[in-house]
Design a protein around this motif. Structure first.
Motif, PDB file in Angstrom:
ATOM      1  N   LYS A   9       0.832  -1.208   0.000  1.00  0.00           N
ATOM      2  CA  LYS A   9       0.000   0.000   0.000  1.00  0.00           C
ATOM      3  C   LYS A   9       0.864   1.255   0.000  1.00  0.00           C
ATOM      4  N   ALA A  12       2.707   1.524  -3.405  1.00  0.00           N
ATOM      5  CA  ALA A  12       1.769   1.975  -4.448  1.00  0.00           C
ATOM      6  C   ALA A  12       1.499   3.467  -4.338  1.00  0.00           C
ATOM      7  N   ARG A  16       2.082   6.179  -7.303  1.00  0.00           N
ATOM      8  CA  ARG A  16       1.030   7.079  -7.797  1.00  0.00           C
ATOM      9  C   ARG A  16       1.453   8.534  -7.662  1.00  0.00           C
ATOM     10  N   ASN A  49     -12.338   1.942  -7.791  1.00  0.00           N
ATOM     11  CA  ASN A  49     -11.021   2.258  -7.231  1.00  0.00           C
ATOM     12  C   ASN A  49     -10.040   2.680  -8.321  1.00  0.00           C
ATOM     13  N   ALA A  53      -8.228   6.386  -8.428  1.00  0.00           N
ATOM     14  CA  ALA A  53      -6.771   6.522  -8.427  1.00  0.00           C
ATOM     15  C   ALA A  53      -6.286   7.235  -9.681  1.00  0.00           C
ATOM     16  N   GLY A 257      -3.479  -5.088   1.541  1.00  0.00           N
ATOM     17  CA  GLY A 257      -2.406  -4.133   1.763  1.00  0.00           C
ATOM     18  C   GLY A 257      -1.068  -4.540   1.196  1.00  0.00           C
ATOM     19  N   PRO A 261      -2.919  -3.225  -3.932  1.00  0.00           N
ATOM     20  CA  PRO A 261      -2.788  -1.813  -4.323  1.00  0.00           C
ATOM     21  C   PRO A 261      -1.801  -1.600  -5.467  1.00  0.00           C
TER      22      PRO A 261
END
Length: 282
Positions: A9, A12, A16, A49, A53, A257, A261
């Motif tokens: 998580k 990721a 991002r 999701n 994102a 987690g 992700p």
């Protein structure tokens, strides 16, 4: 518990953030289109999701939601329109599809240059040949976790448990490309537990909750749990019996987690890569 927890998580989130910084420097917004057919509940959550994102990272993202009774011809026509749309850089056909639509036909219809799932036969072939191409998101995410966690791969014995086209096979190709000695194990493998115990890096991707027990793990091994399984009581668990494995392994991904992700983060990476390649801006 002795194993180091590999926090997918957090990794990721960093990916991002880096993507958002890069997109902010561009003169265009990379375009991602997700095609969903029907009302599969898990697909609905996942697609929402993805859209969230992508939008947060500055992508032009939208979902085309078709009714469950959509014919294969209608879906292929939708994909053809997206292939021809210069504003669309990435196309993802959400699986599973209704029974009247052949999954392989839908995957093959996507322009390989826009195939951000990395499932098109041309991209699969490029990966197998060690050539550049769009790589399936989950295996790409696993490689990020291993790299950002400082796991040494060169010469390591790696076992991939599962042989699907979506995870197992491309995962093995990526590990091979990182100079691992790779074994693919599956339901027909003789003495599966013993095969897993040989692994210094074990990637479990079979879709069976808690299948991999603690005594399947070599002391100090790195365990990557790709499985996401919902139990009758609503809990999400992986393919690995986490508490048992964590008592033996050197490092392990949790569920949730861990790998989950990373799949969305790598979908955005693929979309940006496709956008830059299509525009000659890489």
């Amino acid at each position: 518990m002795s194993a180091r927890i590999l926090d997918g998580k957090a990794i990721a989130a960093r990916i991002r953030a880096r993507l958002a910084e890069r997109v902010a420097t561009l003169s265009f917004r990379p375009g991602l289109r997700v095609v969903r057919v029907g009302e599969d509940p898990a697909s609905g959550v996942y697609v929402r999701n993805k859209d969230k994102a992508a939008t947060a990272a500055g992508f032009d993202s939208a979902t085309i939601h078709l009714p469950a009774e959509t014919s294969e011809a209608e879906l292929l026509a939708t994909i053809a329109r997206l292939n021809a749309d210069p504003a669309v850089d990435g196309i993802l056909v959400q699986l599973p599809l209704p029974p009247q639509i052949r999954t392989e036909a839908a995957i093959a219809a996507v322009d390989p240059a826009k195939d951000v799932d990395g499932f098109h036969p041309l991209n699969a072939g490029r990966l197998a040949a060690g050539q550049p191409g769009l790589v399936p998101c989950t295996p790409r995410g696993v490689m990020h976790i291993l790299a950002e966690s400082g796991v040494a791969l060169r010469g390591a014995r790696a076992v991939v448990l599962g042989r699907s086209q979506i995870v197992g096979r491309p995962m093995a190709q990526l590990l091979l490309g990182a100079d691992c000695t790779v074994t693919i194990a599956h339901s027909r493998t003789k003495d599966l537990a013993a095969e897993c115990r040989r692994a210094e890096v074990l990637v479990a991707a079979v879709g069976r909750p808690g299948m991999v027990r603690g005594d399947w793990i070599a002391p100090g091994a790195v365990v990557i749990d790709v499985g996401i399984n919902r139990l009758p009581d609503g809990r999400l668990v992986g393919d690995v019996a986490f508490a048992e494995a964590a008592a033996v392994a050197g490092a392990i991904t949790p569920v949730p987690g861990g790998v989950g992700p990373m799949t969305i983060a790598c979908l955005l990476e693929n979309t940006l890569d496709a956008a830059l390649a299509r525009r000659g801006a890489g």
